[in-house]
Design a protein around this motif. Structure first.
Motif, PDB file in Angstrom:
ATOM      1  N   PHE A   5      94.524  18.560  -5.896  1.00 10.58           N
ATOM      2  CA  PHE A   5      93.673  19.562  -5.276  1.00 10.58           C
ATOM      3  C   PHE A   5      92.337  18.941  -4.874  1.00 10.58           C
ATOM      4  O   PHE A   5      91.904  17.931  -5.435  1.00 10.58           O
ATOM      5  CB  PHE A   5      93.391  20.713  -6.259  1.00 10.58           C
ATOM      6  N   TYR A   6      91.677  19.581  -3.939  1.00  8.80           N
ATOM      7  CA  TYR A   6      90.300  19.239  -3.603  1.00  8.80           C
ATOM      8  C   TYR A   6      89.582  20.534  -3.248  1.00  8.80           C
ATOM      9  O   TYR A   6      90.201  21.600  -3.145  1.00  8.80           O
ATOM     10  CB  TYR A   6      90.241  18.241  -2.438  1.00  8.80           C
ATOM     11  N   ARG A   7      88.281  20.449  -3.086  1.00 10.60           N
ATOM     12  CA  ARG A   7      87.495  21.624  -2.698  1.00 10.60           C
ATOM     13  C   ARG A   7      86.873  21.410  -1.320  1.00 10.60           C
ATOM     14  O   ARG A   7      86.526  20.283  -0.962  1.00 10.60           O
ATOM     15  CB  ARG A   7      86.367  21.903  -3.695  1.00 10.60           C
ATOM     16  N   LYS A   8      86.743  22.480  -0.584  1.00 10.50           N
ATOM     17  CA  LYS A   8      85.948  22.432   0.627  1.00 10.50           C
ATOM     18  C   LYS A   8      84.533  22.070   0.227  1.00 10.50           C
ATOM     19  O   LYS A   8      83.959  22.652  -0.690  1.00 10.50           O
ATOM     20  CB  LYS A   8      85.967  23.795   1.327  1.00 10.50           C
ATOM     21  N   HIS A   9      83.970  21.081   0.922  1.00  7.40           N
ATOM     22  CA  HIS A   9      82.679  20.543   0.501  1.00  7.40           C
ATOM     23  C   HIS A   9      81.590  21.623   0.582  1.00  7.40           C
ATOM     24  O   HIS A   9      81.417  22.266   1.617  1.00  7.40           O
ATOM     25  CB  HIS A   9      82.292  19.368   1.394  1.00  7.40           C
ATOM     26  N   ARG A  10      80.898  21.823  -0.534  1.00 14.10           N
ATOM     27  CA  ARG A  10      79.883  22.878  -0.583  1.00 14.10           C
ATOM     28  C   ARG A  10      78.657  22.470   0.215  1.00 14.10           C
ATOM     29  O   ARG A  10      77.997  21.477  -0.082  1.00 14.10           O
ATOM     30  CB  ARG A  10      79.496  23.151  -2.033  1.00 14.10           C
ATOM     31  N   SER A  11      78.362  23.251   1.263  1.00 17.64           N
ATOM     32  CA  SER A  11      77.255  22.925   2.164  1.00 17.64           C
ATOM     33  C   SER A  11      76.104  23.923   2.076  1.00 17.64           C
ATOM     34  O   SER A  11      75.188  23.890   2.893  1.00 17.64           O
ATOM     35  CB  SER A  11      77.768  22.864   3.612  1.00 17.64           C
ATOM     36  N   ASP A  12      76.149  24.811   1.084  1.00 14.64           N
ATOM     37  CA  ASP A  12      75.082  25.817   0.934  1.00 14.64           C
ATOM     38  C   ASP A  12      74.164  25.482  -0.235  1.00 14.64           C
ATOM     39  O   ASP A  12      73.600  26.360  -0.880  1.00 14.64           O
ATOM     40  CB  ASP A  12      75.680  27.213   0.758  1.00 14.64           C
ATOM     41  N   GLY A  13      74.013  24.198  -0.491  1.00 19.15           N
ATOM     42  CA  GLY A  13      73.180  23.776  -1.612  1.00 19.15           C
ATOM     43  C   GLY A  13      73.993  23.677  -2.889  1.00 19.15           C
ATOM     44  O   GLY A  13      75.044  24.302  -3.028  1.00 19.15           O
TER      45      GLY A  13
ATOM     46  N   ALA B 219      80.369  33.737  -3.859  1.00 17.84           N
ATOM     47  CA  ALA B 219      81.451  33.513  -2.899  1.00 17.84           C
ATOM     48  C   ALA B 219      81.858  32.049  -2.933  1.00 17.84           C
ATOM     49  O   ALA B 219      81.213  31.192  -2.331  1.00 17.84           O
ATOM     50  CB  ALA B 219      80.996  33.903  -1.501  1.00 17.84           C
ATOM     51  N   THR B 220      82.922  31.764  -3.661  1.00 13.88           N
ATOM     52  CA  THR B 220      83.397  30.392  -3.788  1.00 13.88           C
ATOM     53  C   THR B 220      84.893  30.354  -3.508  1.00 13.88           C
ATOM     54  O   THR B 220      85.670  31.050  -4.169  1.00 13.88           O
ATOM     55  CB  THR B 220      83.133  29.835  -5.196  1.00 13.88           C
ATOM     56  N   GLU B 221      85.290  29.547  -2.533  1.00 13.41           N
ATOM     57  CA  GLU B 221      86.702  29.423  -2.223  1.00 13.41           C
ATOM     58  C   GLU B 221      87.418  28.662  -3.336  1.00 13.41           C
ATOM     59  O   GLU B 221      86.851  27.751  -3.944  1.00 13.41           O
ATOM     60  CB  GLU B 221      86.882  28.691  -0.897  1.00 13.41           C
ATOM     61  N   PRO B 222      88.660  29.023  -3.622  1.00 12.76           N
ATOM     62  CA  PRO B 222      89.409  28.320  -4.673  1.00 12.76           C
ATOM     63  C   PRO B 222      89.737  26.894  -4.251  1.00 12.76           C
ATOM     64  O   PRO B 222      89.669  26.549  -3.055  1.00 12.76           O
ATOM     65  CB  PRO B 222      90.681  29.160  -4.809  1.00 12.76           C
ATOM     66  N   PRO B 223      90.094  26.020  -5.196  1.00 12.79           N
ATOM     67  CA  PRO B 223      90.520  24.665  -4.841  1.00 12.79           C
ATOM     68  C   PRO B 223      91.689  24.708  -3.854  1.00 12.79           C
ATOM     69  O   PRO B 223      92.519  25.616  -3.892  1.00 12.79           O
ATOM     70  CB  PRO B 223      90.933  24.057  -6.187  1.00 12.79           C
ATOM     71  N   ILE B 224      91.743  23.712  -2.994  1.00 12.84           N
ATOM     72  CA  ILE B 224      92.779  23.642  -1.959  1.00 12.84           C
ATOM     73  C   ILE B 224      93.886  22.694  -2.413  1.00 12.84           C
ATOM     74  O   ILE B 224      93.633  21.539  -2.770  1.00 12.84           O
ATOM     75  CB  ILE B 224      92.172  23.143  -0.632  1.00 12.84           C
ATOM     76  N   TYR B 225      95.111  23.186  -2.393  1.00 14.84           N
ATOM     77  CA  TYR B 225      96.251  22.361  -2.771  1.00 14.84           C
ATOM     78  C   TYR B 225      96.631  21.460  -1.602  1.00 14.84           C
ATOM     79  O   TYR B 225      96.814  21.917  -0.478  1.00 14.84           O
ATOM     80  CB  TYR B 225      97.419  23.259  -3.161  1.00 14.84           C
TER      81      TYR B 225
END
Length: 420
Positions: free
Chosen positions: A291-299, A176-182
């Motif tokens: 683009f950027y990504r929501k910071h991954r906080s699940d390791g 479950a990985t959200e796509p990059p955010i525009y």
């Protein structure tokens, strides 16, 4: 006890190249797999190589090369939409005088050449290797490549995905990985060689050792990079959609030119962006969405596979920290492995714990900087024009920058060249 004796790095960007050099110095058997057939000399153009990127590279043996590669900034100037100087500050030069490392501009290709040379000499850098699958078990990880007839599967103890914002490794190990955010901003980015021969570009923009910015319709930024007369400029603009892309070179050329002409109408004819665009070769002009990504906080790891750089904390470019954060990641990951005698699980856990807060802060700050400095709101524009010159000379801002660029750099203090 799961011990790493061999490692495969996926992705030959700045982070992956730095990590390969660092791990080799630690005695690990390392292979780096890059999907491209070679590095393009103009790829990536220029970047801001900050002190917190330079110090780790010096720490792993590149100190002399770094000093030759960076064009240092002594001055910082803010111009208006007509190219007139509104404010200047000499505070950038203080960093280098006090700490031995200047904020500065570097040519990405020169940095890549510096980092890849020892890897090619050790025959551990493998081009034309596009990873398509990773399978791990209790004893290791098997990597499969696109052309399996010519590129046999590889078996290693540890895999590090340094393959960017569109990471294949992320897709394989995180279901479950959200796509990059525009960000709803696009950027034109140009490189000009032999800037001193370009007499049509005004001396204000082309000054040596100077970082120049303008905030009007988006942000305009320019500076010299490297020490062979190269010059970069970039300008952002708001857009509901990123630029269209195409594999057809003629279509891309035509579309870029049409979009560039439309973009330039946002600026008065006296703005230096017109001068810069006019002398930029089409082959040295880039146009892309931010683009950027929501910071991954699940390791950042699953078992024997972990992430590095944009694969786990892709950021917008406004703080100038993307490549520098990847370099820091590489040094931190290596030190964690060494500390835990290459035991994978505790090393990767500590790596994540050490890097999460710092990288999240950079991602958040970069996003907020874009929202504030690029806002088209007229009231914010007035506030920005008044506030920014004060920030340039603020002691509080200088102290914050010193803490981020020097004190928090993940290299033991005794290895930092600090002048008193």
């Amino acid at each position: 006890m799961t011990i790493a004796r061999s490692a495969a790095i996926i992705g030959g960007g700045i982070g992956g190249l730095t990590l390969a050099n660092a791990l080799i110095r630690s005695g690990l058997s390392v292979s780096l797999y890059e999907r491209a057939s070679h590095y393009t000399p103009t790829s990536g153009a220029a970047l801001g190589l900050q002190p917190n990127g330079q110090i780790p590279l010096a720490y792993i043996g590149f100190k002399d090369s770094i000093q030759k590669l960076v064009h240092p900034f002594y001055h910082w100037q803010l111009i208006d939409e007509h190219g007139k100087v509104r404010s200047t500050s000499p505070r950038l030069g203080e960093y280098g005088q006090r700490f031995g490392y200047y904020v500065g501009g570097a040519i990405r290709a020169e940095l890549v050449d510096m980092l890849k040379a020892p890897l090619e000499q050790n025959q551990c850098l493998h081009y034309s290797h596009k990873v398509i699958d990773l399978q791990q078990d209790a004893h290791g990880v098997t990597l499969s490549f696109e052309n399996h007839h010519e590129q046999k599967p590889v078996r290693v103890d540890l895999v590090i995905g340094a393959d960017g914002i569109h990471s294949t490794v992320v897709k394989k190990i995180f279901s479950a990985t959200e796509p990059p955010i525009y960000s709803k901003e696009n950027i034109f980015y140009g490189m000009i060689d032999n800037i001193d021969e370009q007499t049509s570009i005004g001396p204000i923009a082309a000054q040596k050792n100077t970082l120049t910015q303008c905030f009007s319709s988006g942000e305009f930024l320019c500076y010299r990079a490297g020490n062979q007369g190269q010059f970069m400029w970039a300008a952002t603009y708001p857009s509901d959609t990123p630029p269209l892309t195409s594999s057809d070179a003629e279509w891309t050329h035509t579309n870029n030119q049409r979009e560039l002409n439309r973009f330039l109408t946002l600026f008065p004819s006296t703005h230096p962006v017109h001068q810069c665009a006019a002398v930029t070769d089409q082959q040295r002009l880039l146009h892309f969405g931010l683009f950027y990504r929501k910071h991954r906080s699940d390791g950042w790891h699953r078992g024997r596979i972990c992430l590095l750089g944009d694969a786990c904390h892709a950021t917008l470019p406004y703080a100038g920290q993307g490549a520098n954060m990847a370099i820091e990641d590489a040094i931190t990951l290596t030190s964690c492995l060494e500390k835990h005698q290459f035991q994978i699980e505790p090393a990767l856990d500590e790596y994540y714990n050490k890097r999460f807060a710092r990288t999240k802060r950079v991602v958040d700050i970069s996003r907020y900087m874009g929202l504030f400095f690029h806002s088209q709101n007229s009231l914010l524009h007035v506030i920005r024009q008044s506030l920014y010159p004060k920030l340039m000379n603020s002691n509080a801002m200088i102290k914050i920058a010193e803490k981020e660029l020097f004190e928090n750099c993940p290299v033991p203090m005794e290895y930092k060249k600090i002048k008193t």
